[in-house]
Design an enzyme around this catalytic site. Structure first.
Site, mmCIF file in Angstrom:
data_model
loop_
_atom_site.group_PDB
_atom_site.id
_atom_site.type_symbol
_atom_site.label_atom_id
_atom_site.label_comp_id
_atom_site.label_asym_id
_atom_site.label_seq_id
_atom_site.Cartn_x
_atom_site.Cartn_y
_atom_site.Cartn_z
ATOM 1 N N ARG A 34 40.997 36.131 31.754
ATOM 2 C CA ARG A 34 41.149 35.319 32.956
ATOM 3 C C ARG A 34 42.601 34.897 33.089
ATOM 4 O O ARG A 34 43.252 34.523 32.089
ATOM 5 C CB ARG A 34 40.272 34.058 32.880
ATOM 6 C CG ARG A 34 38.796 34.275 33.193
ATOM 7 C CD ARG A 34 38.538 34.653 34.647
ATOM 8 N NE ARG A 34 37.131 34.869 34.935
ATOM 9 C CZ ARG A 34 36.510 36.038 34.830
ATOM 10 N NH1 ARG A 34 37.169 37.119 34.441
ATOM 11 N NH2 ARG A 34 35.222 36.151 35.139
ATOM 12 N N GLU B 69 43.502 34.448 42.029
ATOM 13 C CA GLU B 69 43.026 35.686 42.671
ATOM 14 C C GLU B 69 42.399 35.402 44.031
ATOM 15 O O GLU B 69 41.692 34.403 44.151
ATOM 16 C CB GLU B 69 41.992 36.365 41.768
ATOM 17 C CG GLU B 69 42.598 36.878 40.494
ATOM 18 C CD GLU B 69 41.563 37.512 39.561
ATOM 19 O OE1 GLU B 69 40.448 37.865 40.012
ATOM 20 O OE2 GLU B 69 41.884 37.632 38.381
ATOM 21 N N HIS C 72 41.855 43.235 39.022
ATOM 22 C CA HIS C 72 40.603 42.815 38.347
ATOM 23 C C HIS C 72 39.578 43.957 38.288
ATOM 24 O O HIS C 72 38.511 43.877 38.899
ATOM 25 C CB HIS C 72 40.016 41.577 39.052
ATOM 26 C CG HIS C 72 39.069 40.804 38.176
ATOM 27 N ND1 HIS C 72 38.977 39.435 38.186
ATOM 28 C CD2 HIS C 72 38.160 41.210 37.259
ATOM 29 C CE1 HIS C 72 38.067 39.037 37.324
ATOM 30 N NE2 HIS C 72 37.559 40.102 36.746
HETATM 31 C C1 8YV Z 1 33.350 41.003 36.856
HETATM 32 C C2 8YV Z 1 34.485 39.703 35.012
HETATM 33 O O1 8YV Z 1 33.763 42.007 37.683
HETATM 34 O O2 8YV Z 1 32.306 39.628 34.149
HETATM 35 C C3 8YV Z 1 33.395 39.106 34.223
HETATM 36 O O3 8YV Z 1 33.655 38.056 33.617
HETATM 37 O O4 8YV Z 1 35.539 39.223 35.047
HETATM 38 C C4 8YV Z 1 34.366 40.948 35.795
HETATM 39 O O5 8YV Z 1 34.232 41.988 34.888
HETATM 40 C C5 8YV Z 1 33.160 39.765 37.662
HETATM 41 O O6 8YV Z 1 33.097 38.634 36.913
HETATM 42 C C6 8YV Z 1 31.907 39.842 38.466
HETATM 43 O O7 8YV Z 1 31.499 38.592 38.899
#
Ligand code: 8YV
Length: 330
Positions: free
Chosen positions: A242, A271, A292
């Protein structure tokens, strides 16, 4: 017949998942696939029995305060849960689930890809031929940095950190890690991994740093300006976790001044907005920025959707949800 639960899904999901959701539940889809506005989110929590959000929805205390009496489950499509106020949901008797495990390998692959992309200048090289700029091979042109034999410091040795370590070991990297606690000795031995209790000390000695921990209040700006300054000027940093875990403004300054050699970022603090100075560095081929995409595989997104369905089914049928997130886990 018992009324089918109203499931509100905030974004488009793979076709097979949307079809199954409609077969099982009274599912409201977002066919436009635009991130919901705050008003639309409020409307969603007022009407839903189950909300299926994604990382693009900020389910904060204000939104949860607007929830109707029927909302009992937030089944997040995704692993990271920092966009959901889990404590407030919990206090209101709303269960929260996520989709761990199914995006581990894809995210670790993308982390390794970013390491390679930055160290070996892959995106920069890939532009040369399409631009018609290749004058031919030269012994001293497009040189990057060798991966083999270098030290990789993994910040956060959970599922994804370990999956990265396995890949990195196969690439000949030496594995170092910082984590709240040691991984089991069997895994440490398998990975020949060195544990650093002190993140500061680890950072100062690594050639490559990878951020693989969740974003929680404790990890916000864990890679602070002070800590980033401890890194070697030849080091690179990658982040597929993150954006908030790294002080992005400080990282940008250090990249601009050459105090850190390079970065590969798949996630950002605000983002989809990205610091224009980081974008400038990307145009100068000093950083590699991805939008992402860590878990963006067809297989991964179907597996995530299936996990969402399993969690909803279990909840509706009165069983324990397999992927419940409790405030104490964060
Ligand atoms: C997803 C992500 O695309 O799962 C996670 O924590 O960051 C990503 O891989 C996204 O969160 C989908 O909501």
């Amino acid at each position: 017949m018992k009324k089918r639960p109203v499931v509100v899904v905030t974004r488009r999901l793979p076709d097979a998942i949307e079809t199954r959701l409609r077969e099982l539940f009274d599912t409201r889809l977002n066919l436009e696939d635009k991130a919901l506005t705050r008003e639309a989110l409020v409307e969603a929590v007022k009407t839903a029995d189950v909300l299926v959000p994604t990382v693009t929805d900020e389910i904060d205390a204000g939104i949860i305060a607007e929830a109707g009496p029927n909302l009992k489950l937030i089944a997040n499509f995704g692993n990271g849960i920092d966009h959901v106020d889990v404590a407030t949901a919990h206090a209101r008797g709303i269960t929260v689930t996520n989709t761990p495990g199914v995006l581990t390998e894809d995210t670790a692959d993308m982390t390794m890809a970013l390491i390679m992309a930055v160290a070996r200048r892959i995106p920069e090289g890939a532009q040369v031929i399409p631009a018609g700029e290749w004058a031919g091979w030269s012994p001293t042109w497009m040189l990057g940095r060798r991966i083999t034999g270098k030290r990789l410091g993994i910040v956060g040795m959970g599922r994804i950190g370990q999956a990265l370590a396995r890949r990195a070991k196969a690439f000949g990297l030496q594995i170092h890690y910082h984590n709240r606690r040691h991984v089991p000795p069997r895994i440490e031995a398998e990975l020949e991994a060195t544990y650093w209790e002190s993140l500061d000390q680890m950072l100062a000695r690594m050639d490559i740093v990878s951020v693989n921990c969740p974003h929680t209040p404790a990890t916000y700006h864990l890679l602070s300006a002070r800590r980033l300054k401890l890194m070697k000027p030849t080091a690179i940093i990658v982040n597929t976790a993150r954006g908030e875990i790294i002080d992005e403004a400080a990282l940008t300054r250090l990249l601009e001044s050459g105090a850190i050699a390079g970065a590969g970022l798949d996630v950002f603090e605000e983002e989809p907005a990205v610091n224009p100075r980081l974008v400038k560095l990307a145009k100068q081929n000093k950083v590699v920025l991805l939008p992402h995409m860590g878990s963006a595989t067809y297989e991964g997104r179907i597996d995530m959707g299936e996990k969402v369905i399993v969690n909803i089914k279990a909840f509706i049928d009165g069983h324990k949800t397999p992927d419940r997130v409790l405030p104490s886990m964060l």
